[in-house]
Design an enzyme around this catalytic site. Sequence first.
Site, PDB file in Angstrom:
ATOM      1  N   ALA A  47      -9.689 -73.894  -7.189  1.00  0.00           N
ATOM      2  CA  ALA A  47      -8.721 -73.160  -6.386  1.00  0.00           C
ATOM      3  C   ALA A  47      -9.405 -72.515  -5.177  1.00  0.00           C
ATOM      4  O   ALA A  47      -8.968 -72.698  -4.035  1.00  0.00           O
ATOM      5  CB  ALA A  47      -8.028 -72.105  -7.242  1.00  0.00           C
ATOM      6  N   HIS A 269      -7.079 -74.928 -27.750  1.00  0.00           N
ATOM      7  CA  HIS A 269      -7.255 -76.381 -27.625  1.00  0.00           C
ATOM      8  C   HIS A 269      -7.606 -76.981 -28.978  1.00  0.00           C
ATOM      9  O   HIS A 269      -8.509 -76.504 -29.651  1.00  0.00           O
ATOM     10  CB  HIS A 269      -8.370 -76.660 -26.611  1.00  0.00           C
ATOM     11  N   ARG A 340      -0.961 -79.648 -26.907  1.00  0.00           N
ATOM     12  CA  ARG A 340      -2.061 -78.925 -27.545  1.00  0.00           C
ATOM     13  C   ARG A 340      -1.622 -77.885 -28.558  1.00  0.00           C
ATOM     14  O   ARG A 340      -2.216 -77.773 -29.629  1.00  0.00           O
ATOM     15  CB  ARG A 340      -2.880 -78.230 -26.459  1.00  0.00           C
ATOM     16  N   HIS A 432      -9.029 -71.776 -25.025  1.00  0.00           N
ATOM     17  CA  HIS A 432      -9.419 -72.691 -23.971  1.00  0.00           C
ATOM     18  C   HIS A 432      -8.924 -72.294 -22.584  1.00  0.00           C
ATOM     19  O   HIS A 432      -9.631 -72.414 -21.601  1.00  0.00           O
ATOM     20  CB  HIS A 432      -8.870 -74.078 -24.329  1.00  0.00           C
TER      21      HIS A 432
HETATM   22  C1  FAD Z   1     -14.342 -77.144 -20.986  1.00  0.00           C
HETATM   23  C2  FAD Z   1     -13.105 -77.226 -20.163  1.00  0.00           C
HETATM   24  C3  FAD Z   1     -12.525 -78.462 -19.908  1.00  0.00           C
HETATM   25  C4  FAD Z   1     -11.367 -78.561 -19.142  1.00  0.00           C
HETATM   26  N1  FAD Z   1     -10.824 -79.798 -18.889  1.00  0.00           N
HETATM   27  C5  FAD Z   1      -9.731 -79.900 -18.093  1.00  0.00           C
HETATM   28  C6  FAD Z   1      -9.188 -81.171 -17.745  1.00  0.00           C
HETATM   29  O1  FAD Z   1      -9.688 -82.213 -18.153  1.00  0.00           O
HETATM   30  N2  FAD Z   1      -8.106 -81.213 -16.933  1.00  0.00           N
HETATM   31  C7  FAD Z   1      -7.530 -80.074 -16.439  1.00  0.00           C
HETATM   32  O2  FAD Z   1      -6.578 -80.173 -15.689  1.00  0.00           O
HETATM   33  N3  FAD Z   1      -8.036 -78.860 -16.744  1.00  0.00           N
HETATM   34  C8  FAD Z   1      -9.116 -78.748 -17.557  1.00  0.00           C
HETATM   35  N4  FAD Z   1      -9.621 -77.500 -17.862  1.00  0.00           N
HETATM   36  C9  FAD Z   1      -9.040 -76.320 -17.224  1.00  0.00           C
HETATM   37  C10 FAD Z   1      -9.541 -76.208 -15.794  1.00  0.00           C
HETATM   38  O3  FAD Z   1     -10.848 -76.691 -15.693  1.00  0.00           O
HETATM   39  C11 FAD Z   1      -9.521 -74.780 -15.271  1.00  0.00           C
HETATM   40  O4  FAD Z   1      -8.314 -74.177 -15.559  1.00  0.00           O
HETATM   41  C12 FAD Z   1      -9.713 -74.761 -13.771  1.00  0.00           C
HETATM   42  O5  FAD Z   1     -10.803 -75.537 -13.390  1.00  0.00           O
HETATM   43  C13 FAD Z   1      -9.864 -73.351 -13.262  1.00  0.00           C
HETATM   44  O6  FAD Z   1     -10.177 -73.382 -11.892  1.00  0.00           O
HETATM   45  P1  FAD Z   1     -10.198 -72.063 -11.041  1.00  0.00           P
HETATM   46  O7  FAD Z   1     -10.584 -72.453  -9.667  1.00  0.00           O
HETATM   47  O8  FAD Z   1      -8.938 -71.335 -11.229  1.00  0.00           O
HETATM   48  O9  FAD Z   1     -11.339 -71.161 -11.736  1.00  0.00           O
HETATM   49  P2  FAD Z   1     -12.906 -71.418 -11.990  1.00  0.00           P
HETATM   50  O10 FAD Z   1     -13.332 -72.792 -11.742  1.00  0.00           O
HETATM   51  O11 FAD Z   1     -13.207 -70.809 -13.319  1.00  0.00           O
HETATM   52  O12 FAD Z   1     -13.612 -70.546 -10.891  1.00  0.00           O
HETATM   53  C14 FAD Z   1     -13.664 -69.161 -10.949  1.00  0.00           C
HETATM   54  C15 FAD Z   1     -14.494 -68.669  -9.791  1.00  0.00           C
HETATM   55  O13 FAD Z   1     -14.337 -67.276  -9.670  1.00  0.00           O
HETATM   56  C16 FAD Z   1     -15.588 -66.649  -9.569  1.00  0.00           C
HETATM   57  N5  FAD Z   1     -15.449 -65.310 -10.110  1.00  0.00           N
HETATM   58  C17 FAD Z   1     -14.889 -64.933 -11.275  1.00  0.00           C
HETATM   59  N6  FAD Z   1     -14.890 -63.599 -11.381  1.00  0.00           N
HETATM   60  C18 FAD Z   1     -15.462 -63.115 -10.265  1.00  0.00           C
HETATM   61  C19 FAD Z   1     -15.737 -61.818  -9.780  1.00  0.00           C
HETATM   62  N7  FAD Z   1     -15.392 -60.714 -10.449  1.00  0.00           N
HETATM   63  N8  FAD Z   1     -16.376 -61.713  -8.587  1.00  0.00           N
HETATM   64  C20 FAD Z   1     -16.723 -62.806  -7.870  1.00  0.00           C
HETATM   65  N9  FAD Z   1     -16.453 -64.057  -8.278  1.00  0.00           N
HETATM   66  C21 FAD Z   1     -15.829 -64.210  -9.461  1.00  0.00           C
HETATM   67  C22 FAD Z   1     -16.544 -67.537 -10.282  1.00  0.00           C
HETATM   68  O14 FAD Z   1     -17.840 -67.325  -9.787  1.00  0.00           O
HETATM   69  C23 FAD Z   1     -15.993 -68.908  -9.911  1.00  0.00           C
HETATM   70  O15 FAD Z   1     -16.498 -69.293  -8.665  1.00  0.00           O
HETATM   71  C24 FAD Z   1     -10.778 -77.397 -18.633  1.00  0.00           C
HETATM   72  C25 FAD Z   1     -11.352 -76.156 -18.885  1.00  0.00           C
HETATM   73  C26 FAD Z   1     -12.495 -76.064 -19.657  1.00  0.00           C
HETATM   74  C27 FAD Z   1     -13.072 -74.723 -19.934  1.00  0.00           C
END
Ligand code: FAD
Lengths: 668, 250
Positions: A47, A269, A340, A432
């Site tokens: 994101a 999960h 799930r 998860h």
């Molecule tokens: C093992 C696993 C497998 C998965 N497989 C799938 C899949 O196959 N298909 C699917 O659609 N989804 C899957 N998911 C879910 C999906 O990966 C996540 O929901 C998604 O990637 C989250 O993206 P995001 O950008 O919201 O957050 P994230 O990628 O978690 O990024 C969070 C960011 O915020 C930063 N951050 C957090 N707190 C702070 C703070 N206080 N100050 C500064 N920076 C901060 C971190 O440094 C990081 O850069 C999976 C999840 C897991 C855990």
Amino acid sequence: MTTSKLDSKIPEGSLEQKWSKYRSTVPLVNPSNKRSLEILIVGSGLAGASAAASLSELGYKVKVFCYQDSARRAHSIAAQGGINAAKNYQNDGDSTYRLFYDTIKGGDYRAREGNVYRLAEVSSSIIDQCVAQGVPFAREYGGLLSNRSFGGTQVQRTFYAAGQTGQQLLLGAYSSLQRQVGSGNVKMYARHEMLDVVNIDGVCRGIIARDLTTGKLERHFGHAVLLCTGGYGNAFYLSTNAMGCNATAIWKAHKKGALFGNPCFTQIHPTCIPVSGDHQSKLTLMSESLRNDGRIWVPKKHEDAKALQENRIKPNDIKEEDRDYYLERRYPAFGNLVPRDVASRAAKERCDAGFGVNKTGEAVFLDFAFNTIRYGTIEANKKGIHNPTEAQLIELGRGVIKEKYGNLFDMYQQITGVNPYEQPMMIYPAVHYTMGGLWVDYNLMTSVSGLYCLGEANFSDHGANRLGASALMQGLADGYFVIPYTIGAYLSKEIGTKPISLDHPAFVEAENAVKSNIDKLFAIKGTHSVDYFHKKLGLIMWNKCGMARNATHLKEAIVEIQELRKQFWSDLRVTGTADEFNAELEKAGRVADFFELGELMCMDALNRQESCGGHFREEYQTEEGEAMRDDENYKYVAAWEYFEGNKWEMHKEDLIYDNIKIAARSYK
Amino acid sequence: MEKHLNLTLKIWRQKNAKAKGNFEAYKMTGISTDMSFLEMFDVLNERLVNDNIDPIAFDHDCREGICGACSMVINGRPHGPKNAITTCQLHMRSFNDGDTITVEPWRASPFPIIKDLVVDRSSFDRIMAAGGFVSTNTGSAQDANCTLISKEAADESLAAAACIGCGACVAACKNASAMLFVSAKVSQFALLPQGQPERKKRVLEMVAQMDTEGFGACTNTGACSAECPKEISLTHIARMNRDYLMAELC
Ligand SMILES: Cc1cc2nc3c(=O)[nH]c(=O)nc-3n(C[C@H](O)[C@H](O)[C@H](O)COP(=O)(O)OP(=O)(O)OC[C@H]3O[C@@H](n4cnc5c(N)ncnc54)[C@H](O)[C@@H]3O)c2cc1C
Ligand code: FES
């Protein structure tokens, strides 16, 4: 009644026209003005990175923060299985509407129609964008993109790159982000943790961040702030999240006025590697894609289960007719590919009934033997081998399985020491994903002006249960294709706002509050480490606010959390000092926030007297043990407002279904 | 089957970038063979906190071999004794009762030490910012299936793109060369049609940045690939060298 605080701002018009009309009429910011508008983005996962790259390309001045040492390490990197898109490349009947419908149904009718339709609409462009960046998705021999199936759907719409889809998508977004960093349009702050937002006259104007290398507190101004900080599954201590995943950013924002939507909606999960002992620090997911080819079973007989638990027999000793493929038995239409929440509860039900297959009795089998032979037969035919032996079939079949899931099988063997090509995997459900998160409107703006929330951190699109491969889709939809438009609606009115001085009293006050919170943690000088408390909190959450919940347990949990929180604040020990690299301090701050969030999650679960999606209240189930929704009373988003001293008031946003006829969710 | 081990750890302690570091020894008893190497560090750190001693700082996050954060040289080898895994994937069943295990940070001047086992790898990000991308703005892409890519090319490209950016290649190399890291990215794009327009520019700019950061020259010893947790192949270095030469010539 939807309260006035909760205007979802869904555009008028038919479902199909809402987004296209919105995009064509949203106010724009002219290029020269964009250069003087600053946007702070907290988080560099799918994101955050996609939003940062796209907004910077448009000309805005962007700063990005993440707690890891590089943007590339955000936990999106760990996603394995794939990403959905309504491309209909397989000609199997997929469409925008079908993806929309599956997502609403998968979420057990607790998500907004308008948001989800937009998500389905932009899904196709995400794949185009990623391919253009050079993301090496899996291909067919003819050179076209390949697809696989995921749970909760009957079409093949999942795009993937072996078992490392998240890695490849994140590296694509990270590349685009680095391109902007290189050109000087984005300034990157790695090893920085956001510890508060700064609001002035009810409008978000910046953040306070701590440089994790030096410990220095910093003030940053932004015309808008985007929180893209991922999920809060670590409130349970053990989860498939990374060690650093936390709720701090959204929690601080919540305490400064942003409403929290559906905090209790957690995804458990079904296919994770079971807990091996007290030392366990995290749980590892085995991708849902494995359920395409793995069949889930436990023994039919208690004596066989007991023998397995005591390690007296091996799984392959159990005869075919003595195996209970319980998902295929209970849900013939979807079989092993039920969503799930359904698969997790079914595993718990069997294990609670005494049929678990490992020493703790909390594991079921995921078995590839059947499909190994099936693939072996196909390969033998292709190769023109007549009358192949069983050994030949197994060898050929294992080749196919290795090609599809090699890295997951290797990972399993590393962790358990067991070879999954020879013996079925053992799996058990684990925390998860969190569907709940900051409440946002159609623009992805929280209830605080100028403060946005994207990706897993918001509550928006998955209702009470997320379908597999939809989180990657949502994170990238939010960042690449939604926020670049919706932020214009706000920033077009901000062009007159000059950067606010970092000496403004609001910044000074916010920094002082952060500092005094840190000092308070050091001042406790108690006897127990952060992990000690975190593990205890996790156990309360898992046992009483996990896969199955009831009013008695939830009430107990609230009291237990309050008591443990008191102990935390009187008996915690944080070593070292504030002005250095200090992982204990980082953890302490995060766990302090989990203690407050945990209580709210239990309150929300207690309030919702129905079972829906991942939220299963034992009091509300059918005779066959299926979830019983209560649409009359609970067809709403619960958005909680924070008041000083851990008090909350709930606001309701009614969910309106104009296009989908809501029905009992059946996968039978 | 689970067993329990008694071990001696010799761990590099260094208070900050400027301080002088030294090895400290820690006795560990009853370590379960089911534990991961980092879970053993959790046990040790819990004990240190209880004894009011500053726990050992180390980078880690996903604990499943994909984020590239963890980075320890264990008994002289980046990520420890087993091939094709990261430190966080190493389990204690790979050790024997009575072992002494030495743990150090990545050692390379472009990776300065921050504290204990934590190093600064931002040089990798700067190399990526110099050219590790395809220049395409959001929203301008054509339909994904308009570009046909053979399965072989896609698979080979993915094998290069599997790099997790941990820096083990640099830590393993006596010259602290970053050629494997850089070539993996160069190769990923060189194998795909999307990477062609910027192919020459990319390799020149990434290599220039790599040199600016102070990484050493490649003398073809292959230690990088041997220690790489993702088994990134040396053929990517060969491909990059070829591309570099072509780019310089024309
Ligand atoms: C093992 C696993 C497998 C998965 N497989 C799938 C899949 O196959 N298909 C699917 O659609 N989804 C899957 N998911 C879910 C999906 O990966 C996540 O929901 C998604 O990637 C989250 O993206 P995001 O950008 O919201 O957050 P994230 O990628 O978690 O990024 C969070 C960011 O915020 C930063 N951050 C957090 N707190 C702070 C703070 N206080 N100050 C500064 N920076 C901060 C971190 O440094 C990081 O850069 C999976 C999840 C897991 C855990
Ligand atoms: S902690 Fe992520 S690779 Fe080891």
